[in-house]
Design a protein around this motif. Structure first.
Motif, short mmCIF file in Angstrom:
data_model
loop_
_atom_site.label_atom_id
_atom_site.label_comp_id
_atom_site.label_asym_id
_atom_site.label_seq_id
_atom_site.Cartn_x
_atom_site.Cartn_y
_atom_site.Cartn_z
N MET A 1 0.84 -1.19 0.00
CA MET A 1 0.00 0.00 0.00
C MET A 1 0.88 1.24 0.00
O MET A 1 1.75 1.38 -0.79
N SER A 2 0.68 2.12 0.97
CA SER A 2 1.45 3.35 0.95
C SER A 2 2.90 3.07 1.27
O SER A 2 3.25 2.12 1.94
N GLY A 64 -12.04 2.96 -8.27
CA GLY A 64 -11.42 2.54 -7.01
C GLY A 64 -10.34 1.50 -7.22
O GLY A 64 -9.27 1.56 -6.61
N LEU A 65 -10.59 0.54 -8.11
CA LEU A 65 -9.61 -0.50 -8.39
C LEU A 65 -8.35 0.06 -9.05
O LEU A 65 -7.23 -0.32 -8.71
N MET A 68 -6.34 1.99 -6.60
CA MET A 68 -5.75 1.05 -5.67
C MET A 68 -4.45 0.45 -6.23
O MET A 68 -3.48 0.24 -5.50
N ALA A 237 -3.39 4.12 -2.58
CA ALA A 237 -3.63 2.69 -2.77
C ALA A 237 -4.59 2.19 -1.69
O ALA A 237 -5.52 1.42 -1.98
N LEU A 238 -4.36 2.60 -0.47
CA LEU A 238 -5.25 2.21 0.62
C LEU A 238 -6.62 2.86 0.49
O LEU A 238 -7.65 2.22 0.73
N TYR A 239 -6.65 4.12 0.09
CA TYR A 239 -7.93 4.79 -0.10
C TYR A 239 -8.77 4.05 -1.15
O TYR A 239 -9.98 3.86 -0.98
N GLY A 240 -8.10 3.65 -2.25
CA GLY A 240 -8.82 2.92 -3.30
C GLY A 240 -9.34 1.59 -2.81
O GLY A 240 -10.46 1.18 -3.13
N LEU A 241 -8.51 0.88 -2.02
CA LEU A 241 -8.93 -0.40 -1.47
C LEU A 241 -10.13 -0.23 -0.55
O LEU A 241 -11.12 -0.96 -0.65
N THR A 244 -13.30 0.61 -2.42
CA THR A 244 -13.84 -0.57 -3.10
C THR A 244 -14.52 -1.50 -2.11
O THR A 244 -15.59 -2.06 -2.38
N GLU A 308 -5.65 -7.02 -4.54
CA GLU A 308 -6.23 -5.97 -5.37
C GLU A 308 -6.64 -6.52 -6.74
O GLU A 308 -7.75 -6.27 -7.23
#
Length: 371
Positions: A1-2, A64-65, A68, A237-241, A244, A308
């Motif tokens: 992720m981040s 979102g994907l 991510m 990346a975490l925000y997108g996960l 979703t 992901e």
């Protein structure tokens, strides 16, 4: 992720994780709860999400994907391949475990634990095919593994998934069950549907990540790119996960609340998978005398999964409200705490099973995390 913040050599390993990463299981659980509440409180949500699509996936979830996946792939050092590719023993072993042993093991676990739940079983098999390209970089760093080797293996896994994921999906979901006399997955399965999902949700961010790093390093230099740019985009990346997961649980709410035991049944084979594959990687690496750092990298790249991509493929192929998608979502909830624990297992093994580590002065600079 981040991207984890840079830590000093005497700093606990946990400090390398940002607050977002350190409490990832908490955020995932919170996202699940929010999603369940939205599913009950917002009528017509499913219809709204399905109104505009990208590659047969609702536009909000598709965005979102993609969000991510992009920061993770922007982190990979694509040009540092020479040294690692020259290590034939590491490369061959990694490919065998990642693309032969691990998917086959997940296939077996899925059929053993979920013989009567074909959608969840298919979702687990898809998770097993999605080799880790994301948080393995963090776990590897916390466990003092070989950073360059991890980056190259991540790049290889990324490219290999674009080229072979659809074929492997057909093999494990259609051909092998037919060969063994087992019922195949639903008629919705399509080799081309899975391939298209991989090309869209891995191919696009992979190309974007490669171009971002190439242009960024050429114009601003690697120090600026990794110390200033990556930390800014990493959290997305975490925000997108989480975004979703909220939407998926909003759509899956009835299934989850009606059958919580099924979620537990998905979690159990995942737990076994992560522990066993990690142990195999450590044992094989030590047996091949790869040294602690490369052995640790081998174990984490084998045990981790690209949840992901698994979520993206399950949604793109079977739909946002499918059991396959739910199985993919359960993945990170189990993977994150287990692999954090395995970081400590790796560090514990360093002094007990890699005795040469004790008398190398350069190794003494990297400290184990404080408990």
């Amino acid at each position: 992720m981040s991207t984890p913040a840079t830590a000093t050599t005497n700093e606990p390993a946990q400090a390398k994780l940002s607050t977002l990463d350190r409490f990832l299981p908490v955020w995932i659980i919170a996202a699940m709860i929010i999603g369940l509440l939205l599913g009950r409180l917002v009528p017509g949500l499913a219809v709204a999400l399905d109104s505009v699509k990208v590659a047969d996936v609702s536009l909000p979830i598709a965005l979102g994907l993609l969000v991510m996946m992009y920061p993770v792939l922007a982190k990979v050092r694509y040009n540092e391949t020479g040294r690692v590719l020259a290590d034939k023993k590491l490369m061959i072993t990694s490919l065998l475990i990642n693309w032969l042993a691990a998917p086959a093991f997940m296939f077996a676990l899925a059929w053993i634990f979920l013989p009567d739940l074909p959608e969840y079983r298919t979702g687990l098999i898809i998770v097993g095919l999605a080799r880790c390209i994301a948080m393995v970089l963090i776990w590897n760093d916390l466990a003092c593994g070989d950073r360059e080797a991890a980056a190259v293996l991540v790049a290889i896994n990324s490219v290999f998934q674009v080229l072979a994921f659809g074929l492997l999906g057909w093999f494990y979901l259609q051909w092998l069950p037919n060969l063994l006399g087992l019922p195949t997955t639903s008629g919705e399965f399509s080799f081309w549907a899975i391939t298209l999902s991989v090309l869209v949700f891995l191919g696009i961010p992979l190309l974007a990540g490669f171009l971002t790093r190439t242009i960024g390093e050429k114009t601003k230099g690697r120090t600026w790119y990794e110390d200033r740019f990556l930390p800014k985009i990493g959290p997305f990346a975490l925000y997108g996960l989480l975004f979703t997961i909220v939407l998926l649980f909003a759509l899956q709410g009835d299934e989850i609340t009606s059958n919580p035991l099924n979620v537990a049944r998905i979690a159990l084979p995942l737990l076994i998978y992560f522990i066993v594959v990690f142990a195999v990687g450590m044992i094989v690496g030590r047996g091949l005398k790869l040294g602690y750092e490369k052995t640790t990298t081998l174990a984490f790249t084998a045990a981790g999964n690209n949840f992901e991509l698994a979520i993206a493929v399950a949604i793109g192929t079977y739909g946002v409200a499918s059991g396959q998608a739910l199985a993919g979502v359960v993945g990170p909830l189990i993977e994150v705490p287990i692999l954090v624990a395995l970081v400590y297992v790796a560090l514990w093994s360093r002094r007990r099973f890699f005795p040469e580590y004790a008398w190398h002065p350069t190794h003494a600079k990297r400290q184990e995390p404080q408990t």
